[in-house]
Scaffold this active site. Sequence first.
Site, PDB file in Angstrom:
ATOM      1  CG  ASP A   1     -40.418  13.737  49.304  1.00 25.61           C
ATOM      2  OD1 ASP A   1     -40.119  14.228  48.069  1.00 25.61           O
ATOM      3  OD2 ASP A   1     -38.811  13.847  50.011  1.00 25.61           O
TER       4      ASP A   1
ATOM      5  CG  ASP B   1     -32.075   8.884  49.028  1.00 27.46           C
ATOM      6  OD1 ASP B   1     -31.867   8.500  47.894  1.00 27.46           O
ATOM      7  OD2 ASP B   1     -31.099   8.820  49.754  1.00 27.46           O
ATOM      8  CB  VAL B   2     -35.386   6.985  44.758  1.00 28.91           C
ATOM      9  CG1 VAL B   2     -36.909   7.246  45.214  1.00 28.91           C
ATOM     10  CG2 VAL B   2     -35.152   8.216  44.003  1.00 28.91           C
TER      11      VAL B   2
ATOM     12  CG  ASN C   1     -42.832  13.240  41.140  1.00 27.65           C
ATOM     13  OD1 ASN C   1     -43.232  13.165  39.950  1.00 27.65           O
ATOM     14  ND2 ASN C   1     -42.612  13.588  42.451  1.00 27.65           N
TER      15      ASN C   1
ATOM     16  CE1 TYR D   1     -34.617  17.758  35.970  1.00 22.58           C
ATOM     17  CE2 TYR D   1     -34.662  18.947  34.080  1.00 22.58           C
ATOM     18  CZ  TYR D   1     -35.331  18.355  35.490  1.00 22.58           C
ATOM     19  OH  TYR D   1     -36.977  18.464  35.824  1.00 22.58           O
TER      20      TYR D   1
ATOM     21  CE  LYS E   1     -35.929  14.805  35.812  1.00 23.54           C
ATOM     22  NZ  LYS E   1     -37.211  14.056  36.162  1.00 23.54           N
TER      23      LYS E   1
HETATM   24  N1  LIG Z   1     -41.325  21.512  38.018  1.00 21.84           N
HETATM   25  C1  LIG Z   1     -40.743  21.466  36.926  1.00 21.84           C
HETATM   26  O1  LIG Z   1     -40.902  22.953  36.253  1.00 21.84           O
HETATM   27  C2  LIG Z   1     -40.908  20.364  35.921  1.00 21.84           C
HETATM   28  C3  LIG Z   1     -40.762  20.168  34.724  1.00 21.84           C
HETATM   29  C4  LIG Z   1     -40.238  19.059  33.847  1.00 21.84           C
HETATM   30  C5  LIG Z   1     -40.113  18.004  34.864  1.00 21.84           C
HETATM   31  N2  LIG Z   1     -40.103  18.456  36.515  1.00 21.84           N
HETATM   32  C6  LIG Z   1     -39.943  16.353  37.076  1.00 21.84           C
HETATM   33  O2  LIG Z   1     -40.986  16.429  38.255  1.00 21.84           O
HETATM   34  C7  LIG Z   1     -40.325  15.760  39.394  1.00 21.84           C
HETATM   35  C8  LIG Z   1     -41.195  16.351  40.373  1.00 21.84           C
HETATM   36  O3  LIG Z   1     -40.388  17.316  40.626  1.00 21.84           O
HETATM   37  P1  LIG Z   1     -40.901  18.987  41.396  1.00 21.84           P
HETATM   38  O4  LIG Z   1     -40.968  20.103  40.210  1.00 21.84           O
HETATM   39  O5  LIG Z   1     -42.559  19.100  42.094  1.00 21.84           O
HETATM   40  O6  LIG Z   1     -39.846  19.325  42.290  1.00 21.84           O
HETATM   41  P2  LIG Z   1     -39.707  19.683  43.653  1.00 21.84           P
HETATM   42  O7  LIG Z   1     -37.978  19.744  43.942  1.00 21.84           O
HETATM   43  O8  LIG Z   1     -40.987  20.591  44.354  1.00 21.84           O
HETATM   44  O9  LIG Z   1     -39.829  17.905  44.462  1.00 21.84           O
HETATM   45  C9  LIG Z   1     -39.357  17.063  44.255  1.00 21.84           C
HETATM   46  C10 LIG Z   1     -39.090  16.404  45.204  1.00 21.84           C
HETATM   47  O10 LIG Z   1     -38.507  15.274  45.454  1.00 21.84           O
HETATM   48  C11 LIG Z   1     -37.754  14.917  47.012  1.00 21.84           C
HETATM   49  N3  LIG Z   1     -36.002  14.302  46.007  1.00 21.84           N
HETATM   50  C12 LIG Z   1     -35.288  14.401  45.867  1.00 21.84           C
HETATM   51  N4  LIG Z   1     -33.937  13.534  45.658  1.00 21.84           N
HETATM   52  C13 LIG Z   1     -34.759  12.376  46.355  1.00 21.84           C
HETATM   53  C14 LIG Z   1     -34.784  10.961  46.668  1.00 21.84           C
HETATM   54  N5  LIG Z   1     -33.477  10.819  46.507  1.00 21.84           N
HETATM   55  N6  LIG Z   1     -35.242  10.225  46.992  1.00 21.84           N
HETATM   56  C15 LIG Z   1     -36.561  10.772  46.777  1.00 21.84           C
HETATM   57  N7  LIG Z   1     -37.412  11.605  46.982  1.00 21.84           N
HETATM   58  C16 LIG Z   1     -36.021  13.054  46.811  1.00 21.84           C
HETATM   59  C17 LIG Z   1     -37.453  16.222  47.240  1.00 21.84           C
HETATM   60  O11 LIG Z   1     -37.840  15.829  48.870  1.00 21.84           O
HETATM   61  C18 LIG Z   1     -39.022  16.361  46.498  1.00 21.84           C
HETATM   62  O12 LIG Z   1     -40.109  16.539  47.791  1.00 21.84           O
HETATM   63  C19 LIG Z   1     -39.028  15.598  39.095  1.00 21.84           C
HETATM   64  O13 LIG Z   1     -38.450  14.330  38.415  1.00 21.84           O
HETATM   65  C20 LIG Z   1     -38.485  16.070  38.401  1.00 21.84           C
HETATM   66  O14 LIG Z   1     -37.101  16.291  37.343  1.00 21.84           O
HETATM   67  C21 LIG Z   1     -40.436  19.410  37.197  1.00 21.84           C
END
Ligand SMILES: NC(=O)c1ccc[n+]([C@@H]2O[C@H](COP(=O)([O-])OP(=O)(O)OC[C@H]3O[C@@H](n4cnc5c(N)ncnc54)[C@H](O)[C@@H]3O)[C@@H](O)[C@H]2O)c1
Length: 238
Positions: free
Chosen positions: A35, A55-56, A78, A141, A145
């Site tokens: 992360d 950082d990705v 992810n 967003y 996606k």
């Molecule tokens: N929660 C939802 O309702 C939902 C729905 C659809 C899709 N998603 C997708 O699921 C994935 C995970 O989301 P989540 O809900 O667990 O969110 P979250 O914010 O709880 O976790 C996301 C993590 O990604 C990390 N991150 C952000 N930018 C980064 C980077 N440049 N390099 C490395 N790490 C980075 C953050 O620090 C965080 O720990 C995301 O791609 C999100 O778009 C989430």
Amino acid sequence: MTEVRRALVTGAARGIGLAIAERLAEEGWQVVATDRDVTPLAGVVRAGITPAPLDVTDRPAVAALLDGMDTIDLAVCNAGISGRIGPPGTLPPGAFAEVLRVNLLGVFITAQEAARRMMAGSAIVTVASRSHLSSANAVHYGMSKGAVVALTRAMASAWRWRGISVNAVSPGLTDTDILRSLGDDHVARMASLEPGGAPLDPAVMAGAVAWLASPEGRHVRGQNLLVDDGKSIGMTPW
Ligand SMILES: NC(=O)c1ccc[n+]([C@@H]2O[C@H](COP(=O)([O-])OP(=O)(O)OC[C@H]3O[C@@H](n4cnc5c(N)ncnc54)[C@H](O)[C@@H]3O)[C@@H](O)[C@H]2O)c1
């Protein structure tokens, strides 16, 4: 001797990524849980999970981390951000590019660097979102996606000859920080539209990812698995 299976999970400090890392570790994977902010992972002490900052969007860092792993059998792309939510007309300059940079370029960098080091039988799973179907208040967003879904299919097509499976999981509303950051009122409004009436548990997404990475799941290629209680297929009661 059992074969060691190694996985990289990005954005794994919390939410869906953490649930994926924990599920894979339970299933015997050696997981490098990365992360850009690994602080929350300090409290996660579980056999099979090694935290690492990453950082990705930083390609040299992604390459260096993968070089440090003996092998890579699974990459879960992810990490993602929601960006600012609001009508398209209010989207500030730069917001569009930043969401694309993390959500799309970050996925591509991770997948490309992982695929370069993978053997036949490996898997890549991207995490997209149901919002690629519709996202009036987060056009950047939803667009990012949608691009991840298309990218996933293209990579699956390119790498199937090397025996690498590539698929996407598209979560519906899931109970994580990214969702909570939108505010209670907004979340309540969104949740009221869900078939189950509430956001899903991140563990549900983890199960989908783990199956796609399993020996059976790896025969699925280029697909986008919508895990959203069926909201995306409509809610006709008859
Ligand atoms: N929660 C939802 O309702 C939902 C729905 C659809 C899709 N998603 C997708 O699921 C994935 C995970 O989301 P989540 O809900 O667990 O969110 P979250 O914010 O709880 O976790 C996301 C993590 O990604 C990390 N991150 C952000 N930018 C980064 C980077 N440049 N390099 C490395 N790490 C980075 C953050 O620090 C965080 O720990 C995301 O791609 C999100 O778009 C989430």
